[in-house]
Write an enzyme that holds these catalytic residues in place. Sequence first.
Site, PDB file in Angstrom:
ATOM      1  N   ASN A 150       0.846  -1.197   0.000  1.00 38.71           N
ATOM      2  CA  ASN A 150       0.000   0.000   0.000  1.00 38.71           C
ATOM      3  C   ASN A 150       0.880   1.246   0.000  1.00 38.71           C
ATOM      4  O   ASN A 150       2.056   1.176   0.343  1.00 38.71           O
ATOM      5  CB  ASN A 150      -0.897  -0.053   1.247  1.00 38.71           C
ATOM      6  CG  ASN A 150      -1.966   1.005   1.221  1.00 38.71           C
ATOM      7  OD1 ASN A 150      -1.731   2.115   1.656  1.00 38.71           O
ATOM      8  ND2 ASN A 150      -3.119   0.678   0.702  1.00 38.71           N
ATOM      9  N   ASN A 152       1.409   3.644   1.872  1.00 37.44           N
ATOM     10  CA  ASN A 152       2.068   4.125   3.098  1.00 37.44           C
ATOM     11  C   ASN A 152       2.971   3.069   3.739  1.00 37.44           C
ATOM     12  O   ASN A 152       3.345   3.191   4.899  1.00 37.44           O
ATOM     13  CB  ASN A 152       1.030   4.611   4.106  1.00 37.44           C
ATOM     14  CG  ASN A 152       0.076   3.513   4.506  1.00 37.44           C
ATOM     15  OD1 ASN A 152       0.025   2.462   3.882  1.00 37.44           O
ATOM     16  ND2 ASN A 152      -0.686   3.740   5.562  1.00 37.44           N
ATOM     17  N   LYS A 153       3.340   2.012   3.006  1.00 38.66           N
ATOM     18  CA  LYS A 153       4.152   0.936   3.596  1.00 38.66           C
ATOM     19  C   LYS A 153       5.631   1.104   3.248  1.00 38.66           C
ATOM     20  O   LYS A 153       6.003   1.928   2.427  1.00 38.66           O
ATOM     21  CB  LYS A 153       3.655  -0.426   3.110  1.00 38.66           C
ATOM     22  CG  LYS A 153       2.178  -0.645   3.276  1.00 38.66           C
ATOM     23  CD  LYS A 153       1.738  -0.700   4.733  1.00 38.66           C
ATOM     24  CE  LYS A 153       0.227  -0.872   4.770  1.00 38.66           C
ATOM     25  NZ  LYS A 153      -0.290  -1.166   6.071  1.00 38.66           N
ATOM     26  N   CYS A 154       6.455   0.242   3.849  1.00 35.45           N
ATOM     27  CA  CYS A 154       7.907   0.334   3.663  1.00 35.45           C
ATOM     28  C   CYS A 154       8.294   0.144   2.194  1.00 35.45           C
ATOM     29  O   CYS A 154       9.300   0.665   1.741  1.00 35.45           O
ATOM     30  CB  CYS A 154       8.633  -0.729   4.479  1.00 35.45           C
ATOM     31  SG  CYS A 154       7.935  -1.061   6.079  1.00 35.45           S
TER      32      CYS A 154
END
Length: 173
Positions: A150, A152-154
């Site tokens: 997604n 907003n993930k790493c």
Amino acid sequence: YGPQCQAFEKEFAAWNGNKHAIFTNSGTAALHMALVACGVGAGDHVLVTSYSWSSSATCIIHHNAIPIFVDIDFDTINIDVNKIEKAITKKTKAIVVVHLHGLAVNMEKVMAIARKRKLKVIEDACQAHGALFKGKKVGTFGDCAAFSFNQNKCLCTGEGGMFVTNNDDMRAL
Ligand SMILES: *Cc1c(COP(=O)(O)O)cnc(C)c1O
């Protein structure tokens, strides 16, 4: 499932140290696959923490199973591994272990309990790409694991996820 997706699956599996990786449209979808792969069904209890993204628990409800919340440890904000055993009943089938904020859970303790009590272990590694426990990547300890890509993930693809496992039978499902 074009050539780029298949190449990404291969590369991700090799990078993380898993035998199999299956690209999904989200981390949530990968968690759903994990529950099916672990044979979780109606009425089963699945241990999880409430302090996480909602789908760590809602994926359990979607399969008509019951999330049983285990308290977190205030030093790690992850599951308190010393409180897992007390939450296990005859109905407990699996544990969803969330590695939150890139911090790996003590998988040695989790796997020791799981083996003793014959529970399946699903690692929710949606926030923990590349996180290590004792030098080994998360997503390689349990029966299977879920990653999210997604925005907003790493590691991000806009939307997306990955189901990983070392178990050939789970890959075949
Ligand atoms: C983001 C996240 C998910 C779900 O991933 P999506 O790709 O947004 O569906 C599941 N668990 C945790 C811990 C997450 O942070």
